[in-house]
Design an enzyme around this catalytic site. Structure first.
Site, PDB file in Angstrom:
ATOM      1  CE  LYS A  82      27.948  -1.157  -3.540  1.00  0.00           C
ATOM      2  NZ  LYS A  82      27.086   0.025  -2.942  1.00  0.00           N
ATOM      3  CE  LYS A 115      29.246  -5.914   5.471  1.00  0.00           C
ATOM      4  NZ  LYS A 115      28.172  -5.088   5.760  1.00  0.00           N
ATOM      5  CE  LYS A 166      30.255   1.190   5.906  1.00  0.00           C
ATOM      6  NZ  LYS A 166      29.155   2.046   5.234  1.00  0.00           N
TER       7      LYS A 166
HETATM    8  P1  AMP Z   1      25.472  -0.720   0.670  1.00  0.00           P
HETATM    9  O1  AMP Z   1      26.137  -1.296  -0.497  1.00  0.00           O
HETATM   10  O2  AMP Z   1      26.142  -0.744   1.619  1.00  0.00           O
HETATM   11  O3  AMP Z   1      24.937   0.623   0.318  1.00  0.00           O
HETATM   12  O4  AMP Z   1      24.033  -1.813   0.763  1.00  0.00           O
HETATM   13  C1  AMP Z   1      23.003  -1.611   0.045  1.00  0.00           C
HETATM   14  C2  AMP Z   1      22.091  -2.551   0.556  1.00  0.00           C
HETATM   15  O5  AMP Z   1      22.556  -4.240   0.426  1.00  0.00           O
HETATM   16  C3  AMP Z   1      21.698  -2.965   1.960  1.00  0.00           C
HETATM   17  O6  AMP Z   1      20.395  -3.278   2.393  1.00  0.00           O
HETATM   18  C4  AMP Z   1      22.798  -3.927   2.561  1.00  0.00           C
HETATM   19  O7  AMP Z   1      21.919  -4.392   3.780  1.00  0.00           O
HETATM   20  C5  AMP Z   1      22.529  -4.880   1.388  1.00  0.00           C
HETATM   21  N1  AMP Z   1      23.976  -5.811   1.373  1.00  0.00           N
HETATM   22  C6  AMP Z   1      25.251  -5.217   1.298  1.00  0.00           C
HETATM   23  N2  AMP Z   1      26.210  -6.240   1.555  1.00  0.00           N
HETATM   24  C7  AMP Z   1      25.229  -7.389   1.682  1.00  0.00           C
HETATM   25  C8  AMP Z   1      25.678  -8.628   1.557  1.00  0.00           C
HETATM   26  N3  AMP Z   1      26.808  -9.289   1.806  1.00  0.00           N
HETATM   27  N4  AMP Z   1      24.652  -9.671   1.963  1.00  0.00           N
HETATM   28  C9  AMP Z   1      23.407  -9.369   1.739  1.00  0.00           C
HETATM   29  N5  AMP Z   1      22.934  -7.770   1.689  1.00  0.00           N
HETATM   30  C10 AMP Z   1      24.033  -7.103   1.596  1.00  0.00           C
END
Ligand code: AMP
Ligand code: TRP
Length: 337
Positions: free
Chosen positions: A203, A200, A117
């Protein structure tokens, strides 16, 4: 963890930045909903984590409400469980400070998410981004939660949480914090970008073409899947045939989780067929899953007071659990009470 947990205290969080996408849903949120049946679940909109990179104040407030609506629409039950925003329970920040003093700088320097990041100009980032994992450990351990449903990208942060718990227990000579276990899905723990199977789904990617968002309209879903990168070969009949075909593997994995079939079963049906047939079946599955969530979210967003109240109730219930645990941790480290 392959067996479904039961009788555990579960904690997980999601950043209220942008709209959750298919990776968030299949990697985490689906498990959040599933394990409500046999566990005590605490789910948190981590607005303090969001602040580690710049957030427009008005947009942040709006996104917390929007994401509350999306989680309710996806099936989180705020009556039987707890849904709240992190900044409203001060125990998180207080325990995070103690953990800032437990964690060693060397441990922090190994965190790969920070490296990813922060990018090249590391020194221009906030200190908050650097100590982000300590706040995450505090989120979980403020409740002594032991089961944490997350995607694969959070595995290293959970290992750090366990290191922090062990060091705290060792330094203060008592068995105070438990060890935590991640609940990481087998197939969809890392959903990849639709335009680039080596990245991956995220967002923060400037282009929305690589991700399906939970509020996408049906025609957007169809178009994104149509334009998703694939290759010129038909789908293989065996799993081994996907080894060097990252984009095909990603699409088949998404299908398999949505259809609740193994990858083998999916390839039995689609092996030898071209992508146009497969992509149209995949779009149908995605629409079946996402359209009701989108619809329900829109209904919920019409009543902001209701959403505010859900979060308020959630914060009160969360505080009631975290306050005595964090007060005791403060007492243990020597704060006068
Ligand atoms: P975040 O949007 O970073 O707060 O992530 C929220 C949850 O979604 C966390 O448990 C991450 O590990 C999961 N997550 C985020 N991106 C992915 C992805 N591309 N594939 C699977 N899980 C994800
Ligand atoms: N760091 C997690 C992510 O970016 C979000 C998060 C914050 C979290 N606190 C948590 C996840 C506690 C699980 C438990 O995805």
């Amino acid at each position: 963890m392959s067996v479904k947990p039961s009788g555990k205290r579960v904690f997980s969080g999601i950043q209220p930045t942008g709209i959750p996408h298919l990776g968030n849903y299949l990697g985490a949120i689906q498990n959040w909903v599933d394990i409500q049946q046999n566990n005590e679940c605490i789910y948190c909109l981590v607005d303090m984590h969001a602040l580690t990179v710049w957030q427009d104040p008005i947009a942040l407030k709006k996104q917390v409400l929007e994401q509350t609506a999306i989680l309710l629409a996806a099936g989180i039950d705020p009556q039987k469980h707890i849904l709240f925003n992190q900044s409203s329970v001060s125990a998180h920040a207080r325990l995070a400070w103690i953990f800032n003093c437990v964690t060693r700088i060397g441990w922090m320097n190994r965190m790969t998410q920070f490296k990813d990041k922060a990018g090249k100009n590391r020194e221009a980032n906030s200190v908050g981004l650097y100590v982000y994992p300590n706040l995450m450990a505090a989120d979980i351990l403020a409740y002594k939660a032991t089961c944490v449903p997350v995607g694969e990208d959070q595995r290293q942060h959970l290992e750090l949480t366990n290191d922090i718990a062990l060091k705290f227990n060792y330094d203060y000579e008592r068995d105070f914090f438990p060890q935590v276990e991640g609940l990481i899905p087998k197939i969809s723990a890392r959903v990849m970008n639709l335009r680039d199977g080596s990245k991956k789904m995220s967002k923060s990617d400037p282009s929305k073409q690589g991700r399906i968002e939970l509020l996408d309209e049906n025609d957007e879903i169809i178009n994104k899947i149509k334009r998703a990168k694939s290759d010129s070969e038909p789908l293989p009949s065996e799993k081994e045939g996907l080894v060097h075909r990252l984009e095909a593997l990603n699409l088949v994995s998404i299908y398999s989780v949505l259809a609740k079939q193994t990858i083998k079963q999916v390839l039995q049906d689609f092996g030898g067929k071209g992508f146009s047939v497969f992509k149209s079946a995949l779009s149908d599955l995605l629409i079946q899953e996402i359209a009701p969530i989108r619809q329900k979210t829109k209904e919920l967003l019409a009543d902001e007071n209701y959403l505010h109240n859900i979060l308020k109730q959630g914060s009160a219930k969360a505080s009631a659990i975290a306050e005595p645990i964090v007060s005791e941790a403060e007492y243990i480290v020597g704060f006068l009470k």
